[in-house]
Design a protein around this motif. Structure first.
Motif, short mmCIF file in Angstrom:
data_model
loop_
_atom_site.label_atom_id
_atom_site.label_comp_id
_atom_site.label_asym_id
_atom_site.label_seq_id
_atom_site.Cartn_x
_atom_site.Cartn_y
_atom_site.Cartn_z
N UNK A 167 164.71 54.08 26.69
CA UNK A 167 165.00 54.35 28.11
C UNK A 167 164.38 53.22 28.93
N UNK A 168 165.11 52.75 29.97
CA UNK A 168 164.67 51.61 30.78
C UNK A 168 164.68 51.98 32.26
N UNK A 169 163.77 51.37 32.96
CA UNK A 169 163.71 51.49 34.42
C UNK A 169 163.04 50.25 34.99
N UNK A 170 163.34 49.95 36.24
CA UNK A 170 162.75 48.79 36.91
C UNK A 170 161.55 49.22 37.72
N UNK A 171 160.54 48.37 37.76
CA UNK A 171 159.31 48.61 38.51
C UNK A 171 159.09 47.43 39.45
N UNK A 172 158.99 47.70 40.76
CA UNK A 172 158.77 46.66 41.77
C UNK A 172 157.32 46.67 42.20
N UNK A 173 156.73 45.49 42.22
CA UNK A 173 155.36 45.37 42.76
C UNK A 173 155.48 45.07 44.24
N UNK A 174 155.06 46.01 45.09
CA UNK A 174 155.26 45.90 46.54
C UNK A 174 154.00 45.40 47.25
N UNK A 175 152.98 45.02 46.50
CA UNK A 175 151.74 44.54 47.12
C UNK A 175 151.64 43.03 46.90
N UNK A 176 151.09 42.35 47.88
CA UNK A 176 150.89 40.90 47.77
C UNK A 176 149.42 40.53 47.62
N UNK A 177 148.58 41.49 47.22
CA UNK A 177 147.15 41.25 47.08
C UNK A 177 146.79 40.61 45.74
N UNK A 178 147.74 40.51 44.81
CA UNK A 178 147.45 39.90 43.49
C UNK A 178 146.61 40.76 42.58
N UNK A 179 146.78 42.08 42.65
CA UNK A 179 146.04 43.01 41.78
C UNK A 179 147.05 43.81 40.98
N UNK A 180 146.54 44.49 39.93
CA UNK A 180 147.38 45.32 39.07
C UNK A 180 146.68 46.64 38.81
N UNK A 238 152.02 67.95 29.75
CA UNK A 238 152.82 67.00 28.97
C UNK A 238 152.56 67.14 27.47
N UNK A 239 153.59 66.80 26.69
CA UNK A 239 153.42 66.80 25.24
C UNK A 239 152.68 65.57 24.77
N UNK A 240 153.09 64.41 25.26
CA UNK A 240 152.42 63.15 24.95
C UNK A 240 152.41 62.28 26.18
N UNK A 241 151.53 61.30 26.18
CA UNK A 241 151.43 60.39 27.32
C UNK A 241 150.99 59.03 26.82
N UNK A 242 151.20 58.03 27.67
CA UNK A 242 150.79 56.67 27.35
C UNK A 242 150.38 55.96 28.62
N UNK A 243 149.36 55.13 28.54
CA UNK A 243 148.89 54.32 29.67
C UNK A 243 149.38 52.89 29.51
N UNK A 244 150.04 52.37 30.56
CA UNK A 244 150.58 51.02 30.54
C UNK A 244 149.77 50.17 31.51
N UNK A 245 149.09 49.17 30.99
CA UNK A 245 148.33 48.24 31.83
C UNK A 245 149.30 47.18 32.34
N UNK A 246 149.63 47.27 33.62
CA UNK A 246 150.59 46.34 34.22
C UNK A 246 149.94 44.97 34.41
N UNK A 247 150.70 43.92 34.19
CA UNK A 247 150.16 42.57 34.44
C UNK A 247 150.14 42.25 35.93
N UNK A 248 149.39 41.24 36.28
CA UNK A 248 149.35 40.78 37.66
C UNK A 248 150.69 40.13 37.99
N UNK A 249 151.27 40.55 39.11
CA UNK A 249 152.59 40.06 39.50
C UNK A 249 152.51 38.66 40.08
N UNK A 250 153.51 37.86 39.70
CA UNK A 250 153.65 36.54 40.31
C UNK A 250 154.23 36.69 41.72
N UNK A 251 153.89 35.78 42.62
CA UNK A 251 154.44 35.89 43.99
C UNK A 251 155.96 35.69 43.97
N UNK A 252 156.62 36.31 44.94
CA UNK A 252 158.07 36.21 45.02
C UNK A 252 158.47 34.79 45.41
#
Length: 553
Positions: A508-521, A536-550
């Protein structure tokens, strides 16, 4: 077969118990060099032959003992001298009572057959008469019972292997006792003069190979390889043994070299064990093992194992190292090394087709370890290391450990138990919060994996979900997310899952937008939930990378 100075002339002959056709033409043959000297007819199939001294008379002439059925035939000067018969075993009382009732005509033949068959199924030891009765055709049972029911029942065992044990002295021409193994799981030690039973020992299974050393009057050890694939050790004063060395494959032959037992097995392996049962080494051979013998050259102090293989090759091993091998015209079925004639280093081999091959070792032969890598550590480890001198800090630390050893150990164990407790608490907490990527539910066994693609500010989040059940599908599943809304925006905040077929990986796929320009994740949590359930039955933690500026065009 064995060697024996049967004429007391200092020239040893080869004595062979020939099997014939297994039903007739059984012979006891004596060879001098390559020529047949004499032969005696045997009345039953031989299972072993040994040479032993039974008295102190001069000249010193050994006797030949041939094990055949329940008897031991003793030959002196190759003439029949004595016959020993194994003691009769106890007959089962129920079986004896059945034949008594048949003799008194209280039961008919059909009932007799049914009752004896029931005893056999219960694992009872039956007499040869009852065993023969069970194998007969129903039309022949009546005549058989009428002939034999009036005779006394006897249960006689047969000999499976035979060896010799010096009685009180270790010389080669000292008086020796006979050690015999029987089909009734018994080991007998016989007196060589009166032919009475000196000792009786029991093993858990039928003995097939024996190796004996020591003195009967002092201390002795009998190593027995049994039909159940186990090696047992019997010592002086023991009546029975229960534990032994269990082999991974059935043994084909066994010999003793020094303090080690060499066993050839059906899986083409040659193994070495200590007398205490510890495995020393094991090697894989290129073909099936057909014969195993011991090469003991006492004048040179050389001991090795001679192995006959099914590819017509004879290999000589010293420990686990191959030192020599040669080919033979036919497959070797029996090997014997010793003094033959006046040559101390004679190797006698009996071929599958009935041939006899004799190889004589040169008297000037020398045995050296050139090119043979010995076992143990490499020679580099014997070099002396340049160890620095002890410093004052080292000495003080040693004194501290010596004086406060108990306290230090208690503190270490306390910290170790605390570490285990914290690990258990963390694991239990993760199970309660369903923070594991693998579900522990028996009804919905799921496996979750999430991957982030992209460099930002828009990422693609791929979620892999799999049903790990063997046959049951999983339905009514959905995927949800927990994230910081000031940092991220997820396009599909709620994903419905179709029926999950076992063994298939669903993506399953979905898009995630980083709406902050502070350079944090931050971390995005993915949950898999059952419909109408909040936990929940199961869960997972996703460490998002720091977003590049637009990038602005």
């Amino acid at each position: 077969m064995c060697f024996g100075d049967i004429h007391a002339d200092g020239e040893l002959k080869l004595v062979v118990a020939h099997l014939g056709t297994s039903s007739k033409d059984m012979k006891l043959k004596v060879f001098k060099g390559g020529n047949l000297m004499t032969e005696n007819t045997l009345i039953d199939l031989p299972t072993g032959v040994v040479s032993f001294y039974m008295d102190q008379n001069m000249p010193r002439t050994p006797a030949i003992a041939v094990a055949s059925g329940p008897h031991i035939f003793v030959y002196k000067n190759m003439r029949p001298y004595f016959k020993f018969t194994l003691p009769v075993l106890e007959v089962n009382a129920v079986e004896e009572d059945l034949w008594r009732q048949a003799r008194e005509e209280k039961i008919d033949i059909g009932v007799l057959h049914e009752m004896i068959e029931e005893l056999r199924q219960q694992g009872m030891e039956l007499t040869p008469r009852s065993i023969k009765f069970l194998t007969l055709d129903p039309r022949e049972m009546e005549a058989f019972a009428q002939i034999h029911k009036y005779g006394a029942l006897k249960r006689q065992t047969v000999i499976t292997c035979i060896a010799t044990l010096n009685k009180s002295m270790a010389e080669d021409d000292a008086i020796s006792c006979l050690v015999i193994g029987t089909e009734a799981n018994l080991i007998y030690v016989l007196d060589p003069e009166a032919f009475t039973i000196l000792a009786t020992m029991r093993v858990p299974s039928v003995p097939v190979f024996m190796s004996v050393n020591g003195l009967f009057d002092v201390e002795f050890r009998i190593i027995v390889t049994c039909r159940n694939g186990t090696i047992y050790t019997l010592k002086r004063g023991m009546d029975s043994v229960s534990s032994g060395i269990e082999l991974n494959s059935q043994p084909l032959a066994m010999s003793r070299v020094g303090k080690h037992m060499i066993v050839g097995c059906m899986d083409n392996t040659l193994r070495s064990y200590t007398t205490k049962g510890k495995k020393h080494w094991s090697i894989k051979l290129q073909s099936d093992i057909t014969a195993v013998g011991v090469m003991d050259h006492k004048q040179q102090g050389f001991k090795a194992t001679v192995i006959g293989l099914a590819d017509k090759t004879v290999c000589i091993y010293r420990d686990k190292f191959l030192i020599n091998k040669f080919t033979t015209p036919d497959v070797v079925k029996a090997i014997l090394f010793g003094r033959f004639g006046r040559e101390d280093g004679s190797l006698v081999m009996v071929m599958k087709g009935g041939g006899l091959l004799v190889k004589i070792l040169k008297r000037t032969a020398t045995f050296e370890d050139k090119g043979i890598q010995k076992g143990g550590p490499p020679p580099v480890q014997t070099l002396k290391l340049d160890v620095p001198k002890k410093t004052k800090l080292f000495v003080d630390q040693t004194i501290r450990e010596r004086e406060h050893g108990i306290v230090m150990h208690r503190q270490f164990m306390h910290d170790l138990q605390r570490l285990r407790l914290n690990a258990a608490k963390t694991y239990a907490e993760s199970l309660m919060k369903s923070e594991n990527p693998i579900s522990n539910s028996h009804t919905e066994p799921l496996k979750l994996n999430a991957v982030v693609n992209g460099i930002g500010p828009t990422f693609k989040l791929k979620i892999n979900l799999q049903n790990t059940s063997q046959s049951d599908p999983v339905i009514d599943m959905c995927i949800g997310f927990s994230y910081e809304s000031s940092l991220y925006n997820i396009h599909r905040k709620h994903i419905l899952c179709p029926m999950l077929v076992p063994g298939v990986m669903y993506t399953f796929e979905t898009l995630v937008d980083c709406i902050s320009d502070k350079g944090i994740s931050d971390t995005i949590k993915v949950f898999v939930l059952k419909r109408d359930k909040s936990i929940p039955l199961i869960s997972a933690n996703i460490n998002m990378p720091v977003s590049e500026p637009a990038l602005v065009a």
